[in-house]
Design an enzyme around this catalytic site. Structure first.
Site, mmCIF file in Angstrom:
data_model
loop_
_atom_site.group_PDB
_atom_site.id
_atom_site.type_symbol
_atom_site.label_atom_id
_atom_site.label_comp_id
_atom_site.label_asym_id
_atom_site.label_seq_id
_atom_site.Cartn_x
_atom_site.Cartn_y
_atom_site.Cartn_z
ATOM 1 N N TYR A 148 26.967 1.194 27.812
ATOM 2 C CA TYR A 148 25.936 0.784 26.857
ATOM 3 C C TYR A 148 26.366 -0.363 25.960
ATOM 4 C CZ TYR A 148 22.833 4.625 28.151
ATOM 5 O OH TYR A 148 21.992 5.458 28.833
ATOM 6 N N LYS A 206 35.386 10.177 35.906
ATOM 7 C CA LYS A 206 35.520 9.751 37.303
ATOM 8 C C LYS A 206 36.869 9.053 37.403
ATOM 9 C CE LYS A 206 33.786 9.193 41.457
ATOM 10 N NZ LYS A 206 33.547 10.316 42.391
ATOM 11 N N ASP A 238 30.806 13.981 39.564
ATOM 12 C CA ASP A 238 29.985 14.399 40.711
ATOM 13 C C ASP A 238 30.170 15.890 40.975
ATOM 14 O OD1 ASP A 238 32.616 13.740 41.368
ATOM 15 O OD2 ASP A 238 32.137 12.874 43.331
ATOM 16 N N ASP A 262 24.563 10.654 29.482
ATOM 17 C CA ASP A 262 23.109 10.467 29.589
ATOM 18 C C ASP A 262 22.584 11.240 30.791
ATOM 19 O OD1 ASP A 262 20.555 9.305 29.089
ATOM 20 O OD2 ASP A 262 20.938 7.866 30.693
ATOM 21 N N ASP A 266 20.484 15.389 31.088
ATOM 22 C CA ASP A 266 19.170 15.721 31.662
ATOM 23 C C ASP A 266 19.289 16.926 32.599
ATOM 24 O OD1 ASP A 266 18.129 13.588 30.246
ATOM 25 O OD2 ASP A 266 16.990 12.784 31.938
HETATM 26 C C1 IPM Z 1 18.646 9.313 25.951
HETATM 27 C C2 IPM Z 1 17.749 8.259 26.529
HETATM 28 C C3 IPM Z 1 18.170 6.889 26.020
HETATM 29 C C4 IPM Z 1 19.567 6.614 26.514
HETATM 30 C C5 IPM Z 1 17.203 5.766 26.418
HETATM 31 C C6 IPM Z 1 15.808 6.020 25.916
HETATM 32 C C7 IPM Z 1 17.654 4.408 25.978
HETATM 33 O O1 IPM Z 1 17.733 8.348 27.911
HETATM 34 O O2 IPM Z 1 18.733 9.418 24.713
HETATM 35 O O3 IPM Z 1 19.257 10.062 26.713
HETATM 36 O O4 IPM Z 1 19.751 6.082 27.610
HETATM 37 O O5 IPM Z 1 20.501 6.948 25.797
HETATM 38 MG MG MG Z 2 18.725 10.055 28.671
#
Ligand code: IPM
Ligand code: MG
Length: 383
Positions: A148, A206, A238, A262, A266
């Protein structure tokens, strides 16, 4: 003398507006019901739609408030689109609103992105045979560097050899402070990993391939030496995704670099019942910003469909952080009231948004965003 905490509210775009409205409603009731707790709310418009209307992602005043005035920030979600799949972008190609989320994370040096993965009773999980007591871990995502960092660009634009380049930077300082944060968090958490009660920090990287990850792991080990009672554990990213699906109960605190965090958060959100219930905190040494992990979901915006629980739990984390920072029991008491009410609404099973009306709850009539918020505030009042 009770102090007053200034909460900056940044609803942003899309469903962020609806879910954050419920979080503020809940925080206000928790404040009313907690003697001596004073919160003030300072709302500012921001995000992609704001950019369309004004040419800026947020006002200079809003940005200055986040840096100089706010005791804590509550963010909804940013990102809007002209038409489906066509996000509004700044001239540099980033989505309009990125400065609010990514800019704030780096400018306020919010280096630990803390994303709890906890399965509440009454929330359907896609994993068969999993029970709530199996899932209670926290992902700590490094939040200021990695992929990032804004070192990127396009070479040979428009030609056959066109290439996009994103540079990943991992530093000793960045890896060190986020690892230390993860170990301190593990020390503070009461129960350790569900499977064996052992406090454990897992380093996800990794390092079999990447130099940055080798540095991350080396620094993690150095920090681990200061925490001899905490079990240290290592996984390649992974393989970790596979192990986490097979045995989430083994994990307590998981620390990783920015992009991996990130992605795996999820996965964590899915295990705990989806984006509708997943909250996160961006924490630095001085400032902090709290957000539901979900995006602005333009498709669902303005329909009162979105689940406000993630935003409400972000509000709970905000109070916990204020409570720790200012050694203020009142904040912790208010946070406990919120979590108690969220748990009760979820386990009762009757008031829930469409995303949770699945599995054993498929026959439940979906409630609106506002109805879920109100069910939670009623239970806070009734405690
Ligand atoms: C998160 C989101 C953000 C990120 C996006 C919206 C820029 O996916 O907070 O996980 O990538 O950090
Ligand atoms: Mg995210």
């Amino acid at each position: 003398m009770a102090r007053t905490y200034k909460i900056q509210v940044l609803p942003g775009d899309g469903i962020g507006i609806e879910t954050v409205a419920e979080a503020v409603k809940v925080l206000k009731v928790a404040e009313e019901e907690t003697r001596g707790l004073n919160l003030t709310f300072h709302e500012f418009s921001c995000g992609g739609k704001h950019f369309l209307e004004t040419g800026e992602e947020w006002s200079a005043e809003a940005k200055a408030f986040s840096q100089n005035e706010a005791d804590a920030i509550l963010l909804g979600a940013v990102g809007w689109e002209r038409e489906p799949g066509e996000p509004i972008r700044r001239s540099d190609g980033q989505i309009a609103g990125a400065d609010v989320v990514l800019g704030t994370r780096s400018e306020l040096d919010l280096y630990a992105n803390v994303r709890p993965v906890k399965l509440y009773s009454g929330v359907p999980t896609p994993l068969a045979d999993l029970v709530p007591s199996d899932v209670d871990f926290v992902i700590v995502r490094e939040n200021t560097e990695g992929l990032y960092v804004p070192i990127r660009g396009t070479l040979k634009r428009g030609r056959d050899a066109e290439s996009g380049v994103d540079v990943r930077v991992i530093t000793r300082r960045g890896a060190g402070r986020v690892s230390r944060f993860a170990f301190k968090l593990a020390k503070k958490r009461k129960h350790g990993a569900p499977t064996d009660g052992q406090k454990r920090v897992t380093c996800v990287d990794k390092s079999n391939v990447l130099d940055g990850c080798r540095l991350f792991r080396k620094v993690f080990r150095e920090v681990a030496n200061d925490f001899p009672r905490i079990d240290t554990d290592f996984a390649y990213v992974d393989a970790w995704t596979m192990w986490c699906l097979r045995r989430p109960s083994y994990y307590d605190v998981v620390v990783t670099s920015n992009m991996f965090g990130d992605i795996i958060s999820d996965l964590g959100a899915a295990i705990q019942g989806g984006m509708g219930v997943a909250a996160g905190a961006n924490i630095g040494d001085g400032h902090a910003m709290f957000e539901p992990i979900h995006g602005s979901a333009p498709r669902h915006a303005g329909k009162q469909r979105a689940n406000p629980i993630a935003a409400i739990l972000a509000g709970k984390m905000l109070l916990e952080w204020l409570g720790d920072k200012h050694k203020d029991r009142r904040c912790h008491r208010a946070a406990e009231k919120i979590e108690f009410a969220v748990k009760a609404v979820l386990s009762a099973g009757l008031t829930r948004t469409y995303d949770l009306c699945v599995g054993p709850f498929a026959k439940v009539e979906p409630s609106t965003t506002g109805m879920v918020g109100s069910a939670i505030t009623e239970l806070i009042r009734a405690q």
